[in-house]
Scaffold this motif. Structure first.
Motif, PDB file in Angstrom:
ATOM      1  N   ARG A  13       0.820  -1.225   0.000  1.00 61.91           N
ATOM      2  CA  ARG A  13       0.000   0.000   0.000  1.00 61.91           C
ATOM      3  C   ARG A  13       0.847   1.264   0.000  1.00 61.91           C
ATOM      4  NH1 ARG A  13      -1.862   3.631   3.613  1.00 61.91           N
ATOM      5  NH2 ARG A  13      -3.855   4.669   3.169  1.00 61.91           N
ATOM      6  N   HIS A  17      -1.855   1.032  -5.450  1.00 61.30           N
ATOM      7  CA  HIS A  17      -3.277   0.926  -5.132  1.00 61.30           C
ATOM      8  C   HIS A  17      -3.855  -0.277  -5.877  1.00 61.30           C
ATOM      9  CE1 HIS A  17      -4.493   3.051  -8.984  1.00 61.30           C
ATOM     10  NE2 HIS A  17      -3.278   3.539  -8.844  1.00 61.30           N
ATOM     11  N   ARG A  19      -7.599  -2.963  -6.760  1.00 61.76           N
ATOM     12  CA  ARG A  19      -9.044  -3.196  -6.807  1.00 61.76           C
ATOM     13  C   ARG A  19      -9.266  -4.685  -7.023  1.00 61.76           C
ATOM     14  NH1 ARG A  19     -12.993   0.778 -10.099  1.00 61.76           N
ATOM     15  NH2 ARG A  19     -12.172   2.026  -8.398  1.00 61.76           N
ATOM     16  N   ASN A  28      -9.920 -11.727  -8.862  1.00 60.02           N
ATOM     17  CA  ASN A  28      -8.793 -11.053  -9.504  1.00 60.02           C
ATOM     18  C   ASN A  28      -8.530  -9.740  -8.801  1.00 60.02           C
ATOM     19  OD1 ASN A  28     -10.843  -9.389 -11.213  1.00 60.02           O
ATOM     20  ND2 ASN A  28      -8.864  -8.618 -11.894  1.00 60.02           N
ATOM     21  N   ASN A  30      -6.216  -6.285  -9.275  1.00 59.94           N
ATOM     22  CA  ASN A  30      -5.259  -5.510 -10.061  1.00 59.94           C
ATOM     23  C   ASN A  30      -4.571  -4.499  -9.162  1.00 59.94           C
ATOM     24  OD1 ASN A  30      -6.847  -2.894 -10.419  1.00 59.94           O
ATOM     25  ND2 ASN A  30      -8.273  -4.300 -11.422  1.00 59.94           N
ATOM     26  N   TRP A  32      -1.580  -1.291  -8.992  1.00 54.81           N
ATOM     27  CA  TRP A  32      -0.951  -0.259  -9.830  1.00 54.81           C
ATOM     28  C   TRP A  32      -0.019   0.591  -8.983  1.00 54.81           C
ATOM     29  CZ3 TRP A  32      -2.679  -0.802 -14.827  1.00 54.81           C
ATOM     30  CH2 TRP A  32      -3.877  -1.518 -14.991  1.00 54.81           C
ATOM     31  N   TYR A  34       1.858   3.994  -7.890  1.00 51.03           N
ATOM     32  CA  TYR A  34       1.628   5.431  -8.052  1.00 51.03           C
ATOM     33  C   TYR A  34       2.732   6.042  -8.910  1.00 51.03           C
ATOM     34  CZ  TYR A  34      -1.762   5.147  -4.228  1.00 51.03           C
ATOM     35  OH  TYR A  34      -2.844   4.834  -3.453  1.00 51.03           O
ATOM     36  N   TYR A 101      -7.172  -5.420  -0.242  1.00 54.35           N
ATOM     37  CA  TYR A 101      -6.394  -4.977   0.919  1.00 54.35           C
ATOM     38  C   TYR A 101      -5.580  -6.103   1.552  1.00 54.35           C
ATOM     39  CZ  TYR A 101      -7.619  -0.217   0.392  1.00 54.35           C
ATOM     40  OH  TYR A 101      -7.679   1.057  -0.120  1.00 54.35           O
TER      41      TYR A 101
ATOM     42  N   GLN B 208     -17.758   3.498 -10.277  1.00 56.27           N
ATOM     43  CA  GLN B 208     -16.456   2.867 -10.014  1.00 56.27           C
ATOM     44  C   GLN B 208     -15.338   3.483 -10.864  1.00 56.27           C
ATOM     45  OE1 GLN B 208     -17.623  -1.520  -8.244  1.00 56.27           O
ATOM     46  NE2 GLN B 208     -16.133  -1.431  -9.871  1.00 56.27           N
ATOM     47  N   GLY B 212     -15.913   6.215  -7.060  1.00 60.91           N
ATOM     48  CA  GLY B 212     -16.519   5.220  -6.189  1.00 60.91           C
ATOM     49  C   GLY B 212     -15.633   3.986  -6.082  1.00 60.91           C
ATOM     50  N   TYR B 213     -15.734   3.257  -4.975  1.00 58.70           N
ATOM     51  CA  TYR B 213     -14.978   2.008  -4.775  1.00 58.70           C
ATOM     52  C   TYR B 213     -13.477   2.279  -4.844  1.00 58.70           C
ATOM     53  CZ  TYR B 213     -14.412  -3.164  -5.150  1.00 58.70           C
ATOM     54  OH  TYR B 213     -14.097  -4.496  -4.957  1.00 58.70           O
ATOM     55  N   PHE B 214     -13.055   3.516  -4.506  1.00 56.48           N
ATOM     56  CA  PHE B 214     -11.680   3.935  -4.771  1.00 56.48           C
ATOM     57  C   PHE B 214     -11.033   4.620  -3.574  1.00 56.48           C
ATOM     58  CE2 PHE B 214      -8.681   7.163  -6.409  1.00 56.48           C
ATOM     59  CZ  PHE B 214      -7.845   6.370  -7.175  1.00 56.48           C
ATOM     60  N   ALA B 215     -11.802   5.385  -2.816  1.00 59.61           N
ATOM     61  CA  ALA B 215     -11.213   6.270  -1.812  1.00 59.61           C
ATOM     62  C   ALA B 215     -10.478   5.503  -0.713  1.00 59.61           C
ATOM     63  CB  ALA B 215     -12.298   7.145  -1.181  1.00 59.61           C
ATOM     64  N   ASP B 216      -9.311   5.997  -0.362  1.00 60.94           N
ATOM     65  CA  ASP B 216      -8.514   5.471   0.744  1.00 60.94           C
ATOM     66  C   ASP B 216      -7.841   6.685   1.382  1.00 60.94           C
ATOM     67  OD1 ASP B 216      -6.735   4.252   2.472  1.00 60.94           O
ATOM     68  OD2 ASP B 216      -6.006   2.787   1.008  1.00 60.94           O
ATOM     69  N   PRO B 217      -8.443   7.197   2.455  1.00 65.40           N
ATOM     70  CA  PRO B 217      -7.996   8.490   2.998  1.00 65.40           C
ATOM     71  C   PRO B 217      -6.483   8.545   3.210  1.00 65.40           C
ATOM     72  CG  PRO B 217     -10.000   7.808   4.073  1.00 65.40           C
ATOM     73  CD  PRO B 217      -9.578   6.650   3.190  1.00 65.40           C
ATOM     74  N   LYS B 220      -5.550   8.062  -1.410  1.00 62.83           N
ATOM     75  CA  LYS B 220      -6.470   8.208  -2.554  1.00 62.83           C
ATOM     76  C   LYS B 220      -7.698   8.971  -2.065  1.00 62.83           C
ATOM     77  CE  LYS B 220      -6.981   3.844  -3.758  1.00 62.83           C
ATOM     78  NZ  LYS B 220      -7.541   2.749  -4.563  1.00 62.83           N
ATOM     79  N   ALA B 256      -5.690   6.896 -12.304  1.00 62.64           N
ATOM     80  CA  ALA B 256      -5.758   5.818 -11.308  1.00 62.64           C
ATOM     81  C   ALA B 256      -7.153   5.198 -11.249  1.00 62.64           C
ATOM     82  CB  ALA B 256      -5.355   6.341  -9.928  1.00 62.64           C
ATOM     83  N   THR B 257      -8.210   6.028 -11.278  1.00 60.69           N
ATOM     84  CA  THR B 257      -9.562   5.447 -11.229  1.00 60.69           C
ATOM     85  C   THR B 257      -9.830   4.636 -12.499  1.00 60.69           C
ATOM     86  OG1 THR B 257     -10.736   7.340 -12.244  1.00 60.69           O
ATOM     87  CG2 THR B 257     -10.435   7.409  -9.856  1.00 60.69           C
ATOM     88  N   GLU B 260      -7.797   1.197 -12.403  1.00 56.06           N
ATOM     89  CA  GLU B 260      -8.405   0.187 -11.522  1.00 56.06           C
ATOM     90  C   GLU B 260      -9.615  -0.461 -12.197  1.00 56.06           C
ATOM     91  OE1 GLU B 260      -9.228   1.015  -7.429  1.00 56.06           O
ATOM     92  OE2 GLU B 260      -7.236   1.823  -7.039  1.00 56.06           O
ATOM     93  N   GLN B 261     -10.380   0.335 -12.935  1.00 55.94           N
ATOM     94  CA  GLN B 261     -11.559  -0.233 -13.584  1.00 55.94           C
ATOM     95  C   GLN B 261     -11.188  -1.007 -14.844  1.00 55.94           C
ATOM     96  OE1 GLN B 261     -14.203  -0.384 -11.994  1.00 55.94           O
ATOM     97  NE2 GLN B 261     -15.556  -1.305 -13.502  1.00 55.94           N
ATOM     98  N   TYR B 264     -10.890  -4.493 -13.807  1.00 55.18           N
ATOM     99  CA  TYR B 264     -11.876  -4.974 -12.834  1.00 55.18           C
ATOM    100  C   TYR B 264     -12.613  -6.189 -13.400  1.00 55.18           C
ATOM    101  CZ  TYR B 264     -15.995  -5.057  -9.814  1.00 55.18           C
ATOM    102  OH  TYR B 264     -16.982  -5.445  -8.940  1.00 55.18           O
TER     103      TYR B 264
END
Lengths: 114, 444
Positions: A13, A17, A19, A28, A30, A32, A34, A101, B208, B212-217, B220, B256-257, B260-261, B264
């Motif tokens: 982390r 990042h 998902r 799965n 993925n 990435w 930064y 995570y 997404q 959405g489904y992305f935030a990590d204080p 991100k 980045a968003t 990730e998608q 997905y």
């Protein structure tokens, strides 16, 4: 900002990042970076073998890793890793949405540990 | 010929997705097409159960609220709605939409109903499983429904008929985006079908891709996530697209968003299978071209799979959950004792051990089978989950957990329990010749 964790093992982390998604009993994830400069570190820290070894009871099947080098991304396909999948898993998170995570919590393999 | 970009928005990315940002997008987005993607494999199976209980149902339970809010805005903007909200009963969904359109005075609105995905009556009963050993007939549960994934072949005739609203059942998610792009740009080349499928894949989960489904204080952060906007794709004739969202909405569109998608629910990035194409995302470029604007290009594609995927839903009985909480000093120890008591009594007194799981939320639950992590908390919840074919077995489990209130460790409180219907799904493949989608247009 998050507090720096001095003298602690860095984890995925810290540089990347992720998902997670599911299809049947296959997860799965993925991942990435930064910063593209960290991509070698990510690749060495998250080999398919290392991911499988990190969660030997959860991941019952094989782990396949795909790399998208130009985007700094890895995609892990974890077979038989969802306790049966959404059809039969009794995990509160039966889709394994939180598996991203799990991967982000894996320790990085820093240069001198190679 | 340099045609202007084609604007597609997403107004739902799953069955329970938000409505008011979709209305905002319909009003302000200047969209050519608004797609509402509302089906998962299990959603269809649950919809079949609904239809069995009432033949007038079996479509998305939010269809009426969504149509009532979106039809006027989309008609005013000249936006075509494409949706799989028909689920297990597209005919009833289209007829209900027709009635709403008439009620709203939207005279002449053309509503296309796509059928032919429902193979419940005709589908093979003992086909081999698609991605695991065994055959359908090995499953010891009643089939509730079988639906084949329909692609652009099923949707294009509705667009050619000039439909304002297109409602189907198991329309493949990316096909709802690819079809209008093919209709607009005349695409036939498989590389372009791959590019259009990338647009669909990126857009089909709604927010997404907009934060959405992305935030990590801390690492991100997403601005105003509570007011997140749905995505817009501005697609060019060459297959490249800019992903963006409305100004004034929350969320963010960043490389980045989008990345990730991009992968997905993808396995091999070079072989993403849809009914229309074997899409190749492995060479896709992702670049920021402005605030909340990300350009994607260079997707490709090869010949479509020969056979089509069919989702088969089974009635799996019941899913039961029950819990009780412990807090304060020694909460973990008391919670663990409660877990042990429940397991012991369910097995010894009631003979219930299979299909049972007991977690201690706060100490170990989601990752319980993956790894042990240190827990230091004074607030835990015993969570018991059970799958049972027989409802009385489920009721027995709830009873045992509730009995902990007086018979378990000290200070337990907050019992809740619920029993819900369960479904199971399997996948098979079918030859295309057995699938004949058809379109009927209803006029308000």
């Amino acid at each position: 900002m998050t507090m720096p964790r001095h003298n602690e093992q860095r984890i995925v982390r810290d540089i990347a990042h992720a998902r997670a998604g599911d299809k049947g009993n296959t997860s799965n994830v993925n991942v990435w970076v930064y910063d593209q400069a960290d991509f070698d570190l990510l690749k060495r820290s998250l080999t398919a073998e290392r991911v499988k070894q990190a969660f030997p009871t959860l991941i019952q099947g094989e782990v396949t890793r795909y790399a998208l080098d130009h985007l700094g991304g890895l995609n892990f396909v974890l077979r038989d890793a969802l306790e049966g999948g959404v059809n039969s898993s009794l995990n509160l998170d039966s889709h394994g949405k939180s598996w991203s995570y799990l991967i982000l919590g894996v320790a990085l393999v820093e240069g001198d540990e190679r | 010929m340099n045609k202007p970009a084609f604007r597609i928005g997403t107004g739902a990315g799953f069955s329970a997705d938000r409505l008011e940002p979709a209305v905002d997008l319909a009003k302000r987005g200047a969209l050519d097409v608004l797609v509402l993607e509302c089906l998962g494999e299990r959603t269809v199976a649950f919809a079949h159960r609904d239809r069995m209980a009432d033949p007038r149902r079996g479509y998305n339970s939010l269809l009426e609220r969504r149509m009532r809010a979106l039809l006027p805005a989309c008609r005013a903007a000249g936006t075509t709605i494409i949706t799989n909200m028909g689920a297990a009963n597209p005919r009833a969904a289209a007829e209900r939409t027709l009635a709403i359109a008439r009620e709203l005075g939207l005279t002449g609105l053309k509503i296309a109903c796509i059928e032919g995905d429902d193979l419940t009556a005709t589908g093979p009963r003992d086909a081999a499983m698609m991605d695991e050993p065994g055959r359908l007939s090995d499953v010891d549960m009643p089939i509730v429904g079988m639906n084949v994934y329909l692609g652009v072949d099923a949707i294009l005739p509705a667009l050619q008929a000039g439909a304002d609203v297109i409602i189907g059942g198991r329309l493949a998610d990316p096909s709802m985006y690819l079809a209008p792009l093919m209709h607009r740009f005349g695409w036939v080349d498989t590389a372009l079908l791959g590019a259009g499928s990338l647009v669909g894949h990126l857009m089909e989960c709604g927010m997404q891709i907009t934060g959405g489904y992305f935030a990590d204080p801390g690492v991100k952060d997403v601005p105003d996530l509570a007011n997140c906007g749905y995505p817009i794709a501005e697609v060019a004739a060459d297959g490249s697209a800019v992903i963006t969202k409305l100004p004034g909405t929350g969320g963010c569109v960043t490389t980045a968003t989008v990345k990730e998608q991009l992968l997905y629910e993808v396995h091999d990035p070079a072989a993403y299978l849809t009914p229309d194409v074997t899409a190749d995302f492995s060479g896709v470029n992702v670049e920021s071209v402005g605030p909340d604007r990300v350009r994607v290009s260079n997707a490709s594609g090869r010949a479509r799979p020969e056979r089509l995927k069919v989702t088969v839903g089974f009635d799996a009985g019941f899913h039961a959950e029950a819990g009780v909480s412990y807090a304060g000093p020694t909460a973990i120890e008391r919670g663990r004792l409660a877990c042990d008591i429940v397991r012991q009594r369910l097995e010894q007194v009631h003979g219930i051990a299979d299909g049972l799981r007991v977690d201690l939320i706060g100490a170990s639950s989601l990752f319980a089978t993956a790894r042990q992590y240190p827990a230091d908390t004074q607030d835990v919840r015993v969570h018991v989950a059970l799958r049972a074919r027989n409802k009385s077995v489920a009721e027995t489990m709830l009873w045992e957990v509730e009995s902990l209130l007086c018979c378990g460790p000290a200070g337990g409180g907050g019992f809740r329990g619920a029993i819900t219907p369960a479904v199971m799904t399997k996948s098979i493949l079918i030859d295309r010749e057995h699938v004949t989608p058809h379109v009927e247009v209803l006029i308000a």
